[in-house]
Design a protein around this motif. Sequence first.
Motif, PDB file in Angstrom:
ATOM      1  N   ARG A 263      -4.263   1.361   0.145  1.00 16.49           N
ATOM      2  CA  ARG A 263      -4.511   1.249  -1.292  1.00 16.49           C
ATOM      3  C   ARG A 263      -4.322   2.643  -1.867  1.00 16.49           C
ATOM      4  NH1 ARG A 263      -5.985  -2.312  -4.798  1.00 16.49           N
ATOM      5  NH2 ARG A 263      -6.634  -3.944  -3.359  1.00 16.49           N
ATOM      6  N   GLN A 264      -3.242   2.785  -2.611  1.00 17.63           N
ATOM      7  CA  GLN A 264      -2.892   4.098  -3.160  1.00 17.63           C
ATOM      8  C   GLN A 264      -3.214   4.172  -4.645  1.00 17.63           C
ATOM      9  OE1 GLN A 264      -2.499   6.245  -1.101  1.00 17.63           O
ATOM     10  NE2 GLN A 264      -0.648   6.149   0.191  1.00 17.63           N
ATOM     11  N   PRO A 265      -3.652   5.296  -5.156  1.00 17.88           N
ATOM     12  CA  PRO A 265      -3.612   6.597  -4.490  1.00 17.88           C
ATOM     13  C   PRO A 265      -4.856   6.936  -3.656  1.00 17.88           C
ATOM     14  CG  PRO A 265      -4.272   6.893  -6.765  1.00 17.88           C
ATOM     15  CD  PRO A 265      -4.047   5.413  -6.581  1.00 17.88           C
ATOM     16  N   LYS A 266      -5.795   6.003  -3.491  1.00 23.19           N
ATOM     17  CA  LYS A 266      -7.060   6.335  -2.826  1.00 23.19           C
ATOM     18  C   LYS A 266      -6.851   6.913  -1.426  1.00 23.19           C
ATOM     19  CE  LYS A 266     -10.484   3.504  -4.541  1.00 23.19           C
ATOM     20  NZ  LYS A 266     -11.379   2.331  -4.555  1.00 23.19           N
TER      21      LYS A 266
ATOM     22  N   ALA B  39      -9.855   7.260  -7.197  1.00 24.26           N
ATOM     23  CA  ALA B  39      -9.621   8.241  -6.140  1.00 24.26           C
ATOM     24  C   ALA B  39     -10.213   9.584  -6.548  1.00 24.26           C
ATOM     25  CB  ALA B  39      -8.121   8.376  -5.893  1.00 24.26           C
ATOM     26  N   GLU B  40     -10.124   9.916  -7.841  1.00 26.44           N
ATOM     27  CA  GLU B  40     -10.643  11.194  -8.330  1.00 26.44           C
ATOM     28  C   GLU B  40     -12.158  11.268  -8.142  1.00 26.44           C
ATOM     29  OE1 GLU B  40      -8.518   9.195  -9.829  1.00 26.44           O
ATOM     30  OE2 GLU B  40      -7.283  10.204 -11.324  1.00 26.44           O
ATOM     31  N   ASP B  41     -12.836  10.180  -8.503  1.00 25.60           N
ATOM     32  CA  ASP B  41     -14.296  10.165  -8.406  1.00 25.60           C
ATOM     33  C   ASP B  41     -14.755  10.227  -6.952  1.00 25.60           C
ATOM     34  OD1 ASP B  41     -16.845   9.905  -9.872  1.00 25.60           O
ATOM     35  OD2 ASP B  41     -17.030   8.046  -8.721  1.00 25.60           O
TER      36      ASP B  41
ATOM     37  N   PRO C 134      -9.906   2.263   0.812  1.00 26.96           N
ATOM     38  CA  PRO C 134      -8.640   2.964   1.074  1.00 26.96           C
ATOM     39  C   PRO C 134      -7.631   2.096   1.842  1.00 26.96           C
ATOM     40  CG  PRO C 134     -10.489   4.411   1.526  1.00 26.96           C
ATOM     41  CD  PRO C 134     -11.081   3.053   1.236  1.00 26.96           C
ATOM     42  N   LEU C 135      -8.143   1.186   2.688  1.00 20.40           N
ATOM     43  CA  LEU C 135      -7.301   0.139   3.267  1.00 20.40           C
ATOM     44  C   LEU C 135      -7.788  -1.174   2.662  1.00 20.40           C
ATOM     45  CD1 LEU C 135      -7.260   1.229   7.046  1.00 20.40           C
ATOM     46  CD2 LEU C 135      -5.582   1.757   5.247  1.00 20.40           C
TER      47      LEU C 135
ATOM     48  N   LEU D 107      -7.515  10.981  -0.542  1.00 23.92           N
ATOM     49  CA  LEU D 107      -8.577  11.345   0.420  1.00 23.92           C
ATOM     50  C   LEU D 107      -7.975  12.049   1.632  1.00 23.92           C
ATOM     51  CD1 LEU D 107     -10.943   8.226   0.284  1.00 23.92           C
ATOM     52  CD2 LEU D 107     -11.278  10.477  -0.760  1.00 23.92           C
ATOM     53  N   LYS D 108      -6.808  11.609   2.049  1.00 20.03           N
ATOM     54  CA  LYS D 108      -6.133  12.272   3.175  1.00 20.03           C
ATOM     55  C   LYS D 108      -5.918  13.755   2.853  1.00 20.03           C
ATOM     56  CE  LYS D 108      -1.573  12.437   5.305  1.00 20.03           C
ATOM     57  NZ  LYS D 108      -1.169  11.916   6.605  1.00 20.03           N
TER      58      LYS D 108
END
Length: 729
Positions: free
Chosen positions: A330-333, A276-278, A322-323, A337-338
């Motif tokens: 799919r968390q934390p993605k 998620a960070e990248d 993300p889904l 992003l939200k």
Amino acid sequence: MEWLQRWMVVVHCLVVLLILTENWVIATGNVTYDGRSLIIDGQRRILFSGSIHYPRSTPQMWSPLIAKAKEGGVNVIQTYVFWNLHEPKPGQYDFSGRYDLVKFIKEIQAQGLYACLRIGPFIESEWNYGGFPFWLHDVPGIIFRSDNEPFKFYMQNFTTKIVNLMKSEGLYASQGGPIILSQIENEYQNVEAAFGEKGRSYVRWAAKMAVELQTGVPWVMCKQTDAPDPVINTCNGMRCGETFGGPNSPNKPSLWTEDWTSFYQVYGEEPYLRSAEDLAFHAALFIARNGSYINYYMYHGGTNFGRTSSAYVITGYYDQGPLDEYGLLRQPKWGHLKQLHAAIKNCSKTLLEGVPSNFSLGQLQQAYTFTEAGGGCVAFLINNDQRKNATVQFQNQSFVLLPKSISILPDCQNVIFNTAKVKTKPNKRIIKAKLKFDSEDIWEEFKEATPNFDDTSLKSNRLLEQMNTTKDESDYLWYTLRFQHNISCTEPVLAVKSLAHVAHAFINSKFVGNAHGNHSVKGFSMENPITLDEGMNNISLLSVMVGLPDSGAFLESRYAGFNSVEIHCTEKENLYNFTKYAWGYQVGLLGEKLQIYKEENLATVEWSKFKLGDSSNQTFIWYKSVFDEPGGDDPVALNLSSMGKGETWINGQSIGRYWVSFHTPKGKPSQTLYHVPRSFLKKSENLLVLVEEIGGNPLQITLDTIRVTSLQHEDDFSFHQLPVPQQST
Ligand SMILES: *[C@@H]1O[C@H](CO)[C@@H](O)[C@H](O)[C@H]1NC(C)=O
Ligand SMILES: *[C@@H]1O[C@H](CO)[C@@H](O)[C@H](O)[C@H]1NC(C)=O
Ligand SMILES: *[C@@H]1O[C@H](CO)[C@@H](O)[C@H](O)[C@H]1NC(C)=O
Ligand SMILES: *[C@@H]1O[C@H](CO)[C@@H](O)[C@H](O)[C@H]1NC(C)=O
Ligand SMILES: *[C@@H]1O[C@H](CO)[C@@H](O)[C@H](O)[C@H]1NC(C)=O
Ligand SMILES: *[C@@H]1O[C@H](CO)[C@@H](O)[C@H](O)[C@H]1NC(C)=O
Ligand SMILES: *[C@@H]1O[C@H](CO)[C@@H](O)[C@H](O)[C@H]1NC(C)=O
Ligand SMILES: *[C@@H]1O[C@H](CO)[C@@H](O)[C@H](O)[C@H]1NC(C)=O
Ligand SMILES: *[C@@H]1O[C@H](CO)[C@@H](O)[C@H](O)[C@H]1NC(C)=O
Ligand SMILES: *[C@@H]1O[C@H](CO)[C@@H](O)[C@H](O)[C@H]1NC(C)=O
Ligand SMILES: *[C@@H]1O[C@H](CO)[C@@H](O)[C@H](O)[C@H]1NC(C)=O
Ligand SMILES: *[C@@H]1O[C@H](CO)[C@@H](O)[C@H](O)[C@H]1NC(C)=O
């Protein structure tokens, strides 16, 4: 009661009116652009977009998927158009069920989002033949994706068909609809050089043809630096903030059509994990560097049902988006992003109207700012140091920047978001086996016969190319021959070379071995010691393709299938060379031809009782069973970890190929869970049919439900309680 009914009619009409008004409001007028962004309704816009491909899920899933994308701060849904599904035969169209493109676009509209329609019609997309219907291969004189009259005819014909369909439903923004952007061709520059001057003229032709269709919204060509005006060249990749050379005109905006949230997965390989960070870092960087449209590819990947995936690509598609494949967050993605989207939206006015500038804050640190005459100021503070925090001075304040991060300051003073600071908790999948198929009594089997030369009707005195022979009606092509054993040959070895994906060999109807290639090599060879009978011998070889290729130049002239078949003997001078020989062919398996996976055709073959001792690990067996739908609404998947390779049908619909026996370097199957959409199921008596090619144990198959751990976090909400969709902002 009559007053109540009337009252309900009135309410219903009001609701319809509200919805209509809202839809009508989201986009009127033509969409244009300038050097900063797309201009919709006279307004510049920063847009976040998510790819969701309608045939990779079901119409029942579309609404919740789009709602979750919207809740995640996405304003646009992007999809390819899948030519091979829509025009299975020239001039015969199919827009039903999962192929109902109009319904999908209208669902996007109903939720107040925009749409980006990537018509292609070459799409690649890890989709069989890159989206081309196979009949295109047999058009005389055709050369795909080149300045070639037959190809251009069919490409224009289909593109026009789709544009006219959208227009007839009023779906372009210029008509009040949601479509704000369209794409012609797809990453053509990758292959352009192979076509020489015909490649360059094809690009000009494709752009002109598209523009002349008068959609009232802009066209893009992705990864095409020389996209002819007014078509916009766009970037695809994981790091477009760093890699994009920019639009090819100062009057075109900087758009990113594919920001890969993960990567497609092939059999024999592990999933690609992108943090998620990248994702947030590179999305923020693109915005900092004047970008105004980012599409996540895929936001929801879904499922390659049936035989729709391209060579070696697994059935689950971008499960790491993300889904996930089932449409679960799919968390934390998703949550990270939200929050990024909310932070950017917080300051989009200044981003769009302000003057950009950038300067250094240190050796590996930079600031990108946007300032408005009226005082608005937005800053992105970037630390490119992978390991160390950096303390920087910016506008007389000191900031500690986390390693490899971007801080967003909507007022140039307060950090409201940092790409490396993930506030969303990760979630976990919880998989529960709801049904076991562990009793011999619930299974029946049918053994597929091995055809010999005498059983085949199609003959040729050479090895035939596989795709041209099967016309892609099956993954399977039998190559058979018989020969008189009349030389001395000690320790004979059958040696074959294949340019397909899997091979199975039988001598005199006895299995002697199989082999397969993989996604990174062109072909493979197989050598098996065999025993020959005196006199006449039969060889039957089954060549298997796990999807057609989806990319590269001259797709129409690829070769697949066996290209050499020999028997080597210890006596060096002795050899049977069957490369030029009298071969007999059978396209597909008998069970496929009879469609024995459909209820109405079950009786066309004789099924027998299943016994583990006899059946387990045998090649080419059809298995069938029935089951009741598990309760609840959690997504459902078949766990096929005890099986080898094959295809599965539920109530006559294929849920895709499986290939569990091909392990990754870590010794695991690439995919064991195979999505069974709820809408494929009835309450009871669901028919399950599998064809097993390598050998496996059906008694260990389970039907599982999938859910994710609930979140103790602000993003914790139930989708059943989603507010009525609002106009997009
Ligand atoms: C949109 O563009 C078309 C042609 O490109 C033009 O005919 C039409 O008038 C335009 N519509 C609006 C609302 O500007
Ligand atoms: C497409 O081709 C078919 C014939 O195959 C023809 O009937 C049809 O009119 C064509 N459509 C367009 C838009 O060119
Ligand atoms: C952003 O746009 C401005 C104005 O067009 C330009 O000067 C600047 O170089 C751009 N920044 C980047 C990173 O491309
Ligand atoms: C926008 O950022 C400001 C801080 O600059 C903050 O006070 C405000 O709550 C933010 N609004 C949203 C919608 O995030
Ligand atoms: C500012 O952006 C421009 C355009 O991308 C780039 O060439 C330049 O190196 C940047 N300057 C700094 C100090 O980062
Ligand atoms: C960076 O700074 C944060 C506080 O701002 C601190 O929690 C973290 O440990 C530091 N990381 C490194 C690598 O120094
Ligand atoms: C920073 O401080 C200097 C000196 O005190 C002052 O002149 C300048 O205006 C300040 N800049 C900002 C952005 O506050
Ligand atoms: C494809 O098969 C047809 C017969 O179905 C044959 O006429 C043609 O030559 C073959 N083309 C190629 C490229 O092998
Ligand atoms: C031996 O068998 C091969 C292959 O079946 C055949 O081509 C050849 O004519 C046979 N020769 C004799 C002498 O029978
Ligand atoms: C693919 O096959 C080649 C040749 O057999 C082999 O060297 C390579 O390791 C294989 N790669 C994978 C990912 O299986
Ligand atoms: C077998 O026959 C093919 C086609 O005639 C030829 O290209 C190949 O070299 C032969 N193989 C051997 C080992 O002679
Ligand atoms: C099937 O094959 C697997 C792997 O080769 C083996 O572990 C298993 O015991 C076999 N099962 C039966 C019933 O023969």
